[in-house]
Design a protein around this motif. Structure first.
Motif, PDB file in Angstrom:
ATOM      1  N   PRO A  47       0.787  -1.251   0.000  1.00 12.27           N
ATOM      2  CA  PRO A  47       0.000   0.000   0.000  1.00 12.27           C
ATOM      3  C   PRO A  47       0.812   1.291   0.000  1.00 12.27           C
ATOM      4  N   GLY A  48       2.113   1.239   0.149  1.00 14.71           N
ATOM      5  CA  GLY A  48       2.906   2.457   0.128  1.00 14.71           C
ATOM      6  C   GLY A  48       3.135   3.037   1.514  1.00 14.71           C
ATOM      7  N   ASN A  49       4.010   4.051   1.577  1.00 14.50           N
ATOM      8  CA  ASN A  49       4.422   4.615   2.864  1.00 14.50           C
ATOM      9  C   ASN A  49       3.278   5.328   3.581  1.00 14.50           C
ATOM     10  N   PHE A  50       2.509   6.155   2.851  1.00 16.11           N
ATOM     11  CA  PHE A  50       1.415   6.893   3.494  1.00 16.11           C
ATOM     12  C   PHE A  50       0.386   5.948   4.105  1.00 16.11           C
ATOM     13  N   ASN A  51      -0.049   4.946   3.350  1.00 16.77           N
ATOM     14  CA  ASN A  51      -1.063   4.013   3.845  1.00 16.77           C
ATOM     15  C   ASN A  51      -0.530   3.161   4.995  1.00 16.77           C
ATOM     16  N   ALA A  52       0.764   2.834   4.952  1.00 13.34           N
ATOM     17  CA  ALA A  52       1.359   2.074   6.056  1.00 13.34           C
ATOM     18  C   ALA A  52       1.382   2.908   7.333  1.00 13.34           C
ATOM     19  N   ILE A  53       1.679   4.221   7.216  1.00 17.33           N
ATOM     20  CA  ILE A  53       1.674   5.110   8.381  1.00 17.33           C
ATOM     21  C   ILE A  53       0.257   5.238   8.932  1.00 17.33           C
ATOM     22  N   ALA A  54      -0.728   5.414   8.037  1.00 18.16           N
ATOM     23  CA  ALA A  54      -2.120   5.534   8.490  1.00 18.16           C
ATOM     24  C   ALA A  54      -2.577   4.268   9.202  1.00 18.16           C
ATOM     25  N   ASN A  55      -2.186   3.124   8.709  1.00 17.82           N
ATOM     26  CA  ASN A  55      -2.576   1.864   9.337  1.00 17.82           C
ATOM     27  C   ASN A  55      -1.948   1.722  10.714  1.00 17.82           C
ATOM     28  N   SER A  56      -0.671   2.097  10.836  1.00 11.67           N
ATOM     29  CA  SER A  56      -0.013   1.979  12.138  1.00 11.67           C
ATOM     30  C   SER A  56      -0.582   2.965  13.155  1.00 11.67           C
ATOM     31  N   LEU A  57      -0.968   4.156  12.690  1.00 11.29           N
ATOM     32  CA  LEU A  57      -1.500   5.157  13.616  1.00 11.29           C
ATOM     33  C   LEU A  57      -2.895   4.819  14.113  1.00 11.29           C
TER      34      LEU A  57
ATOM     35  N   LYS B  28     -10.662   7.486  14.807  1.00 12.04           N
ATOM     36  CA  LYS B  28     -10.684   6.033  14.790  1.00 12.04           C
ATOM     37  C   LYS B  28     -11.217   5.511  13.450  1.00 12.04           C
ATOM     38  N   VAL B  29     -10.980   4.231  13.230  1.00  6.83           N
ATOM     39  CA  VAL B  29     -11.472   3.561  12.019  1.00  6.83           C
ATOM     40  C   VAL B  29     -12.930   3.192  12.244  1.00  6.83           C
ATOM     41  N   VAL B  30     -13.774   3.589  11.286  1.00  3.60           N
ATOM     42  CA  VAL B  30     -15.211   3.322  11.422  1.00  3.60           C
ATOM     43  C   VAL B  30     -15.683   2.232  10.463  1.00  3.60           C
TER      44      VAL B  30
ATOM     45  N   THR C  87      -4.984   1.906  13.139  1.00  3.83           N
ATOM     46  CA  THR C  87      -5.358   0.510  13.348  1.00  3.83           C
ATOM     47  C   THR C  87      -4.553  -0.083  14.500  1.00  3.83           C
ATOM     48  N   ASP C  88      -3.245   0.159  14.505  1.00  8.31           N
ATOM     49  CA  ASP C  88      -2.401  -0.308  15.615  1.00  8.31           C
ATOM     50  C   ASP C  88      -2.406   0.679  16.786  1.00  8.31           C
ATOM     51  N   ARG C  89      -3.091   1.809  16.621  1.00  4.10           N
ATOM     52  CA  ARG C  89      -3.304   2.830  17.666  1.00  4.10           C
ATOM     53  C   ARG C  89      -2.017   3.427  18.204  1.00  4.10           C
ATOM     54  N   LEU C  90      -1.048   3.672  17.309  1.00  6.85           N
ATOM     55  CA  LEU C  90       0.132   4.415  17.740  1.00  6.85           C
ATOM     56  C   LEU C  90      -0.210   5.868  18.028  1.00  6.85           C
ATOM     57  N   VAL C  91      -1.374   6.312  17.563  1.00  5.57           N
ATOM     58  CA  VAL C  91      -1.802   7.685  17.813  1.00  5.57           C
ATOM     59  C   VAL C  91      -2.076   7.916  19.292  1.00  5.57           C
ATOM     60  N   ASP C  92      -2.229   6.853  20.050  1.00  2.79           N
ATOM     61  CA  ASP C  92      -2.437   6.990  21.498  1.00  2.79           C
ATOM     62  C   ASP C  92      -1.110   7.113  22.250  1.00  2.79           C
ATOM     63  N   LYS C  93       0.022   7.005  21.534  1.00  2.00           N
ATOM     64  CA  LYS C  93       1.336   7.053  22.181  1.00  2.00           C
ATOM     65  C   LYS C  93       2.204   8.118  21.511  1.00  2.00           C
TER      66      LYS C  93
END
Length: 518
Positions: free
Chosen positions: A307-317, A365-367, A319-325
């Motif tokens: 999916p590329g760098n942007f989509n990988a960052i969005a998924n980690s933030l 969050k992902v809806v 989906t993996d909730r790195l945005v909480d850290k």
């Protein structure tokens, strides 16, 4: 021993020796040695006159006894010898043997020509041959099946195909419903008398393998012609998008070979004006051959790089909730890169305003998550001037290197057809009212997309309207096409079965029948 030349007499001075007169007859070998022989091939006359020598047996020739290489002439009188410095005269008469000069073998012009070279052109034909093609062989009054069968047989006779190219061409013809399997009179023909009496045209017909109709239900049948229609473009699409990738997976050399072979055949059809009523269709098929190798390479790259760098960052933030850290520097840098990619992208202003309305990113969050198939309908990228301007602004703000230019691919839901009963077909699903969706990808990936390409992916939607690709499943070229003929590859016509079916009284009847066959 001194080596004597065979062209001119040689005189060699000797010390005073016994008076000997000898005539030696010998044949000279290639190595310069002499063998006694009766004949007149070579005559060596030796005359030596010396005096006051008591022992005439010591006469020598070049340090070797005369007895070793010659015989003394009969009737020589030793009393008449006189003292002198002898000399040796050798006269050699050589038979000059005429040597046949080998002429260099003439190179056969066109021996290695296959007909698939880049600048190859068919040999010119005579006016009579041109008249015959136009008025007889390819006259529009003949049915298309007869014309294309004649064309195929003549084309194959004028091309030298190796095993791989032959296999590809046979697969292409099979998709079009044409049988090209081996028949009688191929390879070493048993009926050599019939071949010896036949002319070139008859031999081509006897050894031909390409026939239209009459080969069973797997191929085109004249009795069911209403179920078939002529479609050069469709066959080329299915062959290059499905058949070749299924055999070679991804092989750039094989893709180019397949496309080049089919284009060569289509050029032959056009040049000989086989079916002028389908000229536009053939031209469109040639265009597919031109773009096929490049698009197949692009889809292969996209499948590996998405999916590329942007989509990988969005998924980690999200989906993996790195945005909480975000107290971790690495996670905070990822959030900055995500925000820069969204705000500086060609997305609509409404999406950006909604994104900015969320002050706390940890609340996002992902809806929705789904697996969907899309078709690319448009791609949007930033201008070079805009990219340069954004980079300068970020450098002034101290965020250099935290923005990778992104573009937008507009897609709509679609279907990749396979012909299976448990999968929907394109004519069974109405997607005309489906709304387009936007996805962000890096510019280096955006340039590899073409309008009409299809992707199958797992996608996520965030609560502020941004969508991203979580996982890529499949990527298809813009000319991808499934053909019903592909389902007939292993088909066998049913035949009556005289074996009784299993029953309660005889449940093992099939096994017993197999044992009997063995």
């Amino acid at each position: 021993m001194t080596d004597f030349s065979s062209s001119s007499p040689i005189k060699v001075a000797e010390e005073p020796m016994a008076d000997v007169a000898a005539t030696i007859t010998a044949s000279t070998s290639v190595g310069g040695q002499c063998e006694p022989q009766v004949g007149n091939q070579t005559t060596i006359e030796i005359e030596r006159r010396t005096s006051n020598l008591a022992d005439p047996d010591h006469a020598k020739l070049g340090g070797n006894d005369v007895a070793n290489g010659a015989s003394t002439t009969e009737g020589a009188d030793p009393a008449n010898t006189t003292q002198a410095i002898g000399s040796i005269e050798v006269g050699v008469d050589t038979e000059k043997k005429s040597k046949k000069k080998r002429k260099p073998a003439k190179k056969k012009i066109g021996k290695n020509v296959t007909g698939f070279e880049e600048f190859y052109a068919d040999a010119p034909i005579t006016p009579e041959e041109a008249r015959k093609e136009k008025k007889e062989l390819y006259d529009t009054s003949r049915g298309f099946p007869d014309r294309i069968e004649e064309c195929l047989q003549r084309y194959r006779a004028n091309r030298r195909m190796d095993v791989e190219r032959t296999m590809m061409f046979n697969k292409y013809l099979w998709l079009g419903g044409i049988d090209s399997s081996q028949r009688q009179f191929t390879g070493f023909a048993e009926d050599r008398e019939a071949l010896a009496k036949a002319d070139a045209v008859e031999i081509r017909q006897m050894t031909a393998t390409d026939f239209v109709g009459g080969s069973g239900s797997r191929f085109y049948d004249l009795r069911g012609s209403e179920n078939w229609f002529v479609d050069f473009t469709g066959i080329v699409k299915g062959f290059l998008s499905r058949t070749i990738p299924s055999i070679y997976l991804y092989d750039e050399a094989a893709n180019q070979l397949a496309a080049g072979t089919i284009k060569n055949f289509l050029n032959y059809v056009l040049m000989h004006d086989v079916c002028p009523e389908y000229e536009d269709d053939i031209q469109a098929a040639r265009a597919i051959c031109d773009i096929a190798p490049l698009e197949l390479r692009m889809t292969h790259d996209l499948l590996n790089e998405l999916p590329g760098n942007f989509n990988a960052i969005a998924n980690s933030l999200f989906t993996d909730r790195l945005v909480d850290k975000l107290d971790i520097t690495e996670n905070f840098d990822k959030l900055l890169m995500f925000r820069f990619a969204v705000l500086l992208s060609p997305l609509s202003g409404d999406v950006k305003k909604k994104f900015l309305s969320f002050k706390d990113p940890s609340t996002n969050k992902v809806v929705n998550t789904k697996e969907e198939t899309y078709q690319v309908i448009e791609k949007i990228k930033l201008s070079r001037a805009k990219v340069k301007e954004n980079q300068q602004e970020l450098e002034k703000a101290g965020h250099s290197g935290k923005w990778n230019p992104t573009g937008v691919i507009k897609v709509k839901p679609s279907i990749i057809e396979f012909g299976y009963d448990n999968l929907p077909r394109a004519d069974e699903v109405d997607l005309s009212n489906a709304l387009p969706e936007d996805y962000l990808v890096e510019e280096e990936l955006l340039v590899k997309f073409e309008k009409g390409m299809k992707i199958k992916a797992v996608v996520c939607e965030l609560d502020f309207g941004i969508r991203f690709i979580k996982e890529i499943k499949d990527v298809r070229v813009s000319f991808d096409l499934f053909l019903p003929q592909m389902l007939m590859e292993n088909w066998k016509d049913p035949v009556p079965n005289d074996r009784p079916p299993p029953s309660v009284s005889n449940p093992n009847v099939e096994e017993n029948a197999m044992d009997d066959d063995e």
